[in-house]
Enzyme design. Structure first.
Site, PDB file in Angstrom:
ATOM      1  N   ASP A   1      -9.286  -9.882  14.153  1.00 43.32           N
ATOM      2  CA  ASP A   1      -7.911  -9.974  13.645  1.00 43.32           C
ATOM      3  C   ASP A   1      -7.684 -11.198  12.777  1.00 43.32           C
ATOM      4  O   ASP A   1      -6.621 -11.377  12.203  1.00 43.32           O
ATOM      5  CB  ASP A   1      -6.888  -9.937  14.787  1.00 43.32           C
ATOM      6  CG  ASP A   1      -7.062 -11.089  15.769  1.00 43.32           C
ATOM      7  OD1 ASP A   1      -7.740 -12.067  15.415  1.00 43.32           O
ATOM      8  OD2 ASP A   1      -6.514 -11.006  16.872  1.00 43.32           O
TER       9      ASP A   1
ATOM     10  N   CYS B   1     -23.430 -17.514 -23.693  1.00 46.61           N
ATOM     11  CA  CYS B   1     -22.940 -18.867 -23.949  1.00 46.61           C
ATOM     12  C   CYS B   1     -22.322 -19.449 -22.676  1.00 46.61           C
ATOM     13  O   CYS B   1     -22.423 -20.657 -22.416  1.00 46.61           O
ATOM     14  CB  CYS B   1     -21.894 -18.854 -25.054  1.00 46.61           C
ATOM     15  SG  CYS B   1     -22.455 -18.043 -26.547  1.00 46.61           S
TER      16      CYS B   1
ATOM     17  N   ASP C   1     -14.228  -6.748  17.194  1.00 51.53           N
ATOM     18  CA  ASP C   1     -13.351  -7.203  18.266  1.00 51.53           C
ATOM     19  C   ASP C   1     -12.615  -5.943  18.744  1.00 51.53           C
ATOM     20  O   ASP C   1     -12.547  -4.949  18.016  1.00 51.53           O
ATOM     21  CB  ASP C   1     -12.373  -8.233  17.699  1.00 51.53           C
ATOM     22  CG  ASP C   1     -11.363  -8.697  18.732  1.00 51.53           C
ATOM     23  OD1 ASP C   1     -11.763  -8.942  19.880  1.00 51.53           O
ATOM     24  OD2 ASP C   1     -10.177  -8.785  18.382  1.00 51.53           O
TER      25      ASP C   1
ATOM     26  N   ASP D   1     -10.154 -15.113  16.095  1.00 53.78           N
ATOM     27  CA  ASP D   1     -11.601 -14.977  15.963  1.00 53.78           C
ATOM     28  C   ASP D   1     -12.198 -15.810  14.836  1.00 53.78           C
ATOM     29  O   ASP D   1     -13.270 -15.482  14.335  1.00 53.78           O
ATOM     30  CB  ASP D   1     -11.952 -13.493  15.751  1.00 53.78           C
ATOM     31  CG  ASP D   1     -11.578 -12.637  16.943  1.00 53.78           C
ATOM     32  OD1 ASP D   1     -11.941 -13.009  18.066  1.00 53.78           O
ATOM     33  OD2 ASP D   1     -10.905 -11.617  16.745  1.00 53.78           O
TER      34      ASP D   1
ATOM     35  N   CYS E   1     -18.588 -14.767 -25.067  1.00 55.09           N
ATOM     36  CA  CYS E   1     -20.054 -14.625 -25.039  1.00 55.09           C
ATOM     37  C   CYS E   1     -20.568 -15.016 -23.653  1.00 55.09           C
ATOM     38  O   CYS E   1     -20.466 -16.176 -23.246  1.00 55.09           O
ATOM     39  CB  CYS E   1     -20.676 -15.516 -26.107  1.00 55.09           C
ATOM     40  SG  CYS E   1     -22.464 -15.692 -25.951  1.00 55.09           S
TER      41      CYS E   1
END
Length: 724
Positions: free
Chosen positions: A620, A15, A427, A624, A12
């Site tokens: 990559d 619930c 990049d 980065d 549920c």
């Protein structure tokens, strides 16, 4: 402190929201999230508290709200087989691995979670109802049959409603259905009262079945785990579970078998189908000394593999964990629906009360029983199940469908953010370009070419950067790292190192300027690596990279999708960056950036976008990380084998192609469209029935359809997101 639990038997969604709200009201809980799609509960605690203590509190709350749901600790090491990805309705003990899949099914009579006993009771109830219809409601025996049928079919609903009222839970579906049908009995609508309860019971059965099937459909997408591994012990084959294999063990993989663990091929050659991991349909050839990843299928040859990671750290385990946990991060739409549901039901219930009382008092000749009947229909319509079930399922289906295409999305919030992308920042190296560098020219000054290349290769021997690898590949001889001392990496510039007693500088223009070295300007297009020995400039290497085959197509597709701003950031020199930008039809490019410069430039771009628009950074995932973290959505390219990528990014494109980003955005837009179809359809039907009811043009049958029927349709519609 974070605690993960499994709520077994949770079917549920409303619930689930109540459990979540109740837990969030505890002072020691910082945040509690119930992932309805996987029946998982994640609790972040404010303070140090014993696990057993908080577990008892959770069990007490769950027992109060959902007596049939059991709470157990989540064990990552056991969520790894077919049993684990079964819905909790299907295999209550599968998650913990205490029983086999077949054994656990013996506790249930069918896949939908409705037992044989309930089916028999429902069948008998329907039979008694039909007899009651034949006898007629004017016949006392007919009424007895109606009442008996009602008690059989709806007795549990009424009993649950009474128990919940004692616990202070009034506005739940059991209470609403009980009041609506008992009220219908009270005004003499015997056949309709029983019929509504029967229709409701049938609807609930199909709803449970649909939710169960939906969970399984999504989970089957993640069923990329090998059932066994063939371990080689003294040249003897032994079949074992993948989790029993240790690092450095040797396993044998035959044609047609799934790769059970990450490893290195030490014997044989074959082709692999890695589509389950990357979404790439073309087979990949592998031979000795190549790495292979768990989850791929061996197509042709027999290979021996040296295991490099145990099962818990393997690619397949990380992917399963990531996708299973994706539903824990809720999207704004899901949060909105949860909040909306909290107010919708009480508003409709009080409207029903007003509808029953006010018109008979104000309208001359109004019959109280007529308006009470209309009010009872309001109660039937007042449950928001269609929304609270279908929205999380739809998001999870979208994430599951994306994973099938090699796109790992870490949460519904990121999936939803992708539909509003306004700026995409790429990049360059390894993202838009192949990152496969080649030394195309050596410009030597007062040194032999071979010597310059040797010194450069020794200097780069401790680096994993693609440029360093290209220099070592060009040298193509054994490298004695013992000749290298005092290795120092100067971020964004290059390296400083001592080789055979000589101080060597190896890097870009900035490195030369930093150490006041006079160097030769080079007009050639490519990455220029300068070499200095003991303060004397010795020349440079020209290293070139290639644009990926699908980069231009991907950027054109992004523009078609309405992406207003596409930017490239790179640490490479201006000449190389401009050449790539021209080739890819990019109008905005920023070059010669240090890691901190990339973050600063990203901040500028974030300030330029609109409030609703999102910024995506694609890199990559290794170098980065700061930029990936700062973007609205960080996307790691080709990061399947990289722990750093999976850690840093919000989305991981396992296929090393920019077009995968286009697919991810399309999936996000389509999933969002499906969610809003459900919202508009559900609220539209409910609103229409409420209006017709007020005008006296609807009956209880339509009310039940607006509740259970609409939920079923919304659930099935949500599953279309799997086929993105």
């Amino acid at each position: 402190m974070e605690l993960k639990l499994l709520l077994k038997g949770l079917s549920c969604a409303n619930c689930a929201n109540k459990i979540e709200n109740k837990l969030n009201s505890l002072p020691e809980v910082k945040e509690a999230i119930v992932n309805f799609s996987t029946s998982m509960l994640i609790i972040t605690l404010n303070e140090e508290i014993g696990e057993d203590e908080i577990l008892e509190k959770v069990k007490k709350i769950v027992k109060t709200l959902e007596p049939d749901v059991t709470v157990e600790k989540y064990n990552k090491s056991r969520i790894k087989s077919k049993e684990s990805v079964c819905s909790s309705n299907c295999c209550e003990d599968g998650h913990e691995g205490h029983e086999s899949h077949e054994d656990s099914h013996q506790h249930h009579d069918n896949e939908g979670g409705i037992g044989l006993k309930q089916k028999v009771i429902l069948g008998v109830g329907i039979l008694l109802y039909v007899i009651g219809l034949i006898l007629g409601e004017e016949n006392i025996y007919g009424i007895i049959f109606f009442i008996t049928s009602y008690v059989l079919v709806g007795g549990k609903v009424v009993l649950t409603a009474c128990k919940n009222i004692l616990k202070g839970q009034v506005f739940d579906e059991n209470f609403l259905m009980s009041i609506a049908t008992i009220g219908a009995f009270a005004i003499g609508e015997y056949p309709e009262a029983v019929a509504v309860m029967i229709f409701y019971a049938i609807g609930e059965m199909f709803q449970d079945y649909a939710v169960d099937k939906s969970r399984k459909s999504i989970s089957s997408l993640m069923d990329i785990r090998a059932e066994y591994a063939t371990l080689l012990v003294d040249k003897v084959e032994k079949k074992v579970a993948p989790e029993e294999v240790n690092v450095n063990d040797i396993i044998l993989i035959k044609p047609g078998e799934r790769i059970p663990l990450d490893g290195l091929v030490i014997s044989g050659r074959t082709t692999l189908d890695a589509s389950a991991l990357t979404g790439e349909s073309l087979p990949r050839s592998v031979e000795e000394n190549e790495e292979i990843l768990a989850g791929a299928i061996n197509l042709t040859g027999v290979i021996q593999v040296k295991v490099t990671k145990d099962f818990g750290e393997s690619t397949v385990a990380r992917i399963l964990e990531l996708v299973q946990n994706a539903g824990n991060k809720k999207a704004p739409t899901e949060k909105f629906i949860t909040k909306f549901a909290r107010y919708y039901t009480p508003v409709v219930v009080f409207s029903a009360l007003a509808l029953a009382v006010v018109p008979p008092l104000l309208i001359e000749g109004a019959v109280f029983s007529d308006w009470l009947y209309r009010a009872l229909i309001f109660l039937v319509v007042s449950c928001p199940c269609a929304l609270v079930v279908s929205i999380p399922l739809g998001l999870f289906a979208g994430i599951g469908g994306a994973s099938k295409k090699g796109i790992l999305i870490k949460g519904g919030n990121y999936l939803e953010a992708l539909k509003d992308v306004e700026t995409v920042v790429f990049d360059k190296t390894g993202t838009l370009t192949k990152g496969v560098f080649k030394v195309v020219k050596i410009n030597e000054i007062n040194i032999e070419k071979d010597e310059l290349l040797k010194v450069a290769a020794l200097g780069e021997s401790f680096s994993n950067h693609p440029i360093a690898k290209s220099i070592m590949l060009a040298y193509n001889k054994d490298i004695d790292k013992n000749l290298v001392k005092n290795y120092e990496e100067i971020s964004g510039n290059g390296i400083k190192v001592v080789i055979e007693g000589r101080e060597v500088l190896l890097g870009n223009n900035k490195l030369m300027e930093k150490f006041n070295i006079k160097y030769s300007q080079n007009d050639e297009v490519g990455t220029i690596i300068h070499l200095v020995i003991d303060g004397e400039y010795k020349g440079n290497l020209v290293i070139a990279d290639e644009v990926k085959d699908d980069s231009l197509e991907a950027l054109r597709e992004l523009k078609k999708l309405g992406i207003k701003n596409i930017v490239m950031l790179t640490g490479d020199n201006k000449k190389v960056a401009n050449k790539v930008a021209k080739e890819l039809e990019l109008s905005q490019v920023h070059s010669e950036l240090l890691p901190q410069d990339k973050v600063a430039k990203l901040e500028e771009l974030l300030n330029e976008k609109t409030a609703k628009g999102k910024l995506v950074f694609v890199g990559d995932g290794i170098n980065d990380a700061p930029v990936l973290a700062r973007a609205d959505v960080g996307v790691a390219m080709g990061g399947i084998g990289s722990d750093a990528a999976i850690e840093a990014a919000d989305v991981v494109l396992m296929r090393d192609e920019p077009m995968a980003l286009v697919e991810a955005i399309k999936i996000a837009k389509r999933t969002n469209k499906i969610l809003w179809q459900n919202i508009v359809f559900s609220l539209g039907v409910k609103g229409l029935i409420l209006i017709l009811t007020t005008l006296g043009l609807a009956n209880m049958w339509e009310g039940v359809f607006a509740d259970v029927g609409v939920t079923l349709i919304a659930v099935f519609n949500s599953m279309r997101a799997l086929k993105n």
